[in-house]
Design an enzyme around this catalytic site. Sequence first.
Site, short mmCIF file in Angstrom:
data_model
loop_
_atom_site.label_atom_id
_atom_site.label_comp_id
_atom_site.label_asym_id
_atom_site.label_seq_id
_atom_site.Cartn_x
_atom_site.Cartn_y
_atom_site.Cartn_z
N ASP A 135 38.99 9.10 -12.92
CA ASP A 135 39.35 9.31 -11.52
C ASP A 135 39.80 10.77 -11.38
OD1 ASP A 135 40.42 9.48 -9.03
OD2 ASP A 135 41.64 7.66 -9.18
N TYR A 179 39.24 20.18 3.66
CA TYR A 179 37.88 19.98 3.15
C TYR A 179 37.07 21.28 3.25
CZ TYR A 179 33.15 18.22 2.54
OH TYR A 179 31.86 18.03 2.10
N1 LIG Z 1 27.33 13.60 2.73
C1 LIG Z 1 27.31 14.78 3.30
O1 LIG Z 1 26.94 14.92 4.49
C2 LIG Z 1 27.69 16.01 2.53
C3 LIG Z 1 27.45 17.25 3.12
C4 LIG Z 1 27.79 18.38 2.43
C5 LIG Z 1 28.34 18.30 1.18
N2 LIG Z 1 28.58 17.09 0.63
C6 LIG Z 1 29.17 17.06 -0.70
O2 LIG Z 1 28.35 16.29 -1.56
C7 LIG Z 1 29.14 15.68 -2.57
C8 LIG Z 1 28.83 14.19 -2.62
O3 LIG Z 1 29.11 13.63 -1.35
P1 LIG Z 1 28.57 12.20 -0.89
O4 LIG Z 1 28.32 12.29 0.54
O5 LIG Z 1 27.51 11.75 -1.80
O6 LIG Z 1 29.90 11.32 -1.12
P2 LIG Z 1 30.04 9.74 -1.30
O7 LIG Z 1 28.88 9.04 -0.73
O8 LIG Z 1 31.40 9.43 -0.79
O9 LIG Z 1 29.99 9.54 -2.89
C9 LIG Z 1 31.00 10.09 -3.67
C10 LIG Z 1 30.81 9.70 -5.11
O10 LIG Z 1 31.89 10.26 -5.84
C11 LIG Z 1 32.66 9.21 -6.44
N3 LIG Z 1 34.07 9.53 -6.33
C12 LIG Z 1 34.79 9.69 -5.20
N4 LIG Z 1 36.06 9.99 -5.51
C13 LIG Z 1 36.14 10.01 -6.85
C14 LIG Z 1 37.20 10.24 -7.75
N5 LIG Z 1 38.43 10.50 -7.34
N6 LIG Z 1 36.94 10.20 -9.08
C15 LIG Z 1 35.69 9.91 -9.52
N7 LIG Z 1 34.65 9.67 -8.71
C16 LIG Z 1 34.88 9.72 -7.38
C17 LIG Z 1 32.32 7.98 -5.65
O11 LIG Z 1 32.58 6.89 -6.49
P3 LIG Z 1 33.17 5.51 -5.95
O12 LIG Z 1 31.93 4.69 -5.85
O13 LIG Z 1 34.12 5.09 -6.96
O14 LIG Z 1 33.80 5.78 -4.61
C18 LIG Z 1 30.85 8.21 -5.36
O15 LIG Z 1 30.06 7.90 -6.46
C19 LIG Z 1 30.59 15.99 -2.21
O16 LIG Z 1 31.03 17.08 -2.96
C20 LIG Z 1 30.52 16.36 -0.75
O17 LIG Z 1 31.56 17.20 -0.38
C21 LIG Z 1 28.25 15.93 1.27
#
Ligand SMILES: NC(=O)c1ccc[n+]([C@@H]2O[C@H](COP(=O)([O-])OP(=O)(O)OC[C@H]3O[C@@H](n4cnc5c(N)ncnc54)[C@H](OP(=O)(O)O)[C@@H]3O)[C@@H](O)[C@H]2O)c1
Length: 319
Positions: free
Chosen positions: A119, A211
């Site tokens: 985590d 963020y």
């Molecule tokens: N989605 C967007 O529109 C977007 C846009 C720009 C940038 N990003 C960036 O892309 C990256 C991924 O985003 P996403 O949209 O794919 O997010 P997401 O769907 O919320 O997935 C996050 C992943 O990280 C894991 N996670 C979250 N908190 C954690 C922790 N404390 N320790 C270990 N694992 C953890 C989650 O695991 P669990 O299953 O345990 O929750 C999940 O596998 C991030 O850095 C985000 O800032 C996203």
Amino acid sequence: MSNLEERLLLLLPKGVVGVLALVGILAVGRILACSVWGVVGALRTYVWARLWAKSLPETYGKWAVVTGSTDGIGKSYAKELAKKGMNILLVSRNMEKLQRVAKEIRSKYRVQTDVVQADFALGRPIYGNIAKRLKGKDIGILVNNVGMLLAPGPFKKLTEDNIWAYVNVNVASVLAMTRLVLPEMLRRKKGAVVNVSSVASYFPMAYFQVYSASKAFVSSFSRALREECGSSGAAVQCVEPGAVSTNMTSFDKDIHTPGFFTPTADAFAGSAVATLGHAARTTGYWAHRLQLAVWRTLPERYIVSSYKARMDNKLKKSK
Ligand SMILES: NC(=O)c1ccc[n+]([C@@H]2O[C@H](COP(=O)([O-])OP(=O)(O)OC[C@H]3O[C@@H](n4cnc5c(N)ncnc54)[C@H](OP(=O)(O)O)[C@@H]3O)[C@@H](O)[C@H]2O)c1
């Protein structure tokens, strides 16, 4: 030219008219050069990169480590890298989900997988175990993907735990994970660190203040590290996506519903992984690049204040 313009020009000394003309020519030339450069860059990143795909295990090393890889962009990155022949080490906080994703990747892509439960919100204590689990693996690619985004709101409403979780997950994880793999990449003269930032790194976002600031940190760190690594063989790539349809964006259906500017995580990762080795700083997805190019023609003040006004409206409605 109108009569008034002709009379105004006659009033100006000849030298001044010449200087004004030169300034005009230079300004138009700059705009043209930037536009051509932008189009060439986009073609190289999104077309050329797909036509001339490199063998990732040969170029970088056999294993890829992906943080936050049980859902969203991280999971899709892991699948895309496995499709290209990389063995995958998944790091996330839920063991059941980790094992499920690892099994899916193993059976679909016939590569090796390993999992580490961690985590990232807990900060420093987790890295000793992660370091042990990386030992002996030829780590070619590290994808610093893990990130968190809390519901929008004023800074004063964040708890102390919220603040430290943001710092540990979005900022410290990038530094600590990079520190674990980079020395060996530099020694072997090959490898790549991919830092997943966000288009939010370009603009301070009211109500997502921590963020957007954390992503500005990731982008700035990536650019500095890339300069430092230079031609060492260890590449540093910064990926700055716009909206992607994942759990993270589920709070707002405008940016969550898949569409032209909102790819699914699989479509995004398919495009972003192909840019590795072809672009050091990229949105990862062509429609996001288009969006960013338009935003960057507008004054930052305008973007920042209109975003705040939009969020004020949304927050009022949700009360
Ligand atoms: N989605 C967007 O529109 C977007 C846009 C720009 C940038 N990003 C960036 O892309 C990256 C991924 O985003 P996403 O949209 O794919 O997010 P997401 O769907 O919320 O997935 C996050 C992943 O990280 C894991 N996670 C979250 N908190 C954690 C922790 N404390 N320790 C270990 N694992 C953890 C989650 O695991 P669990 O299953 O345990 O929750 C999940 O596998 C991030 O850095 C985000 O800032 C996203």
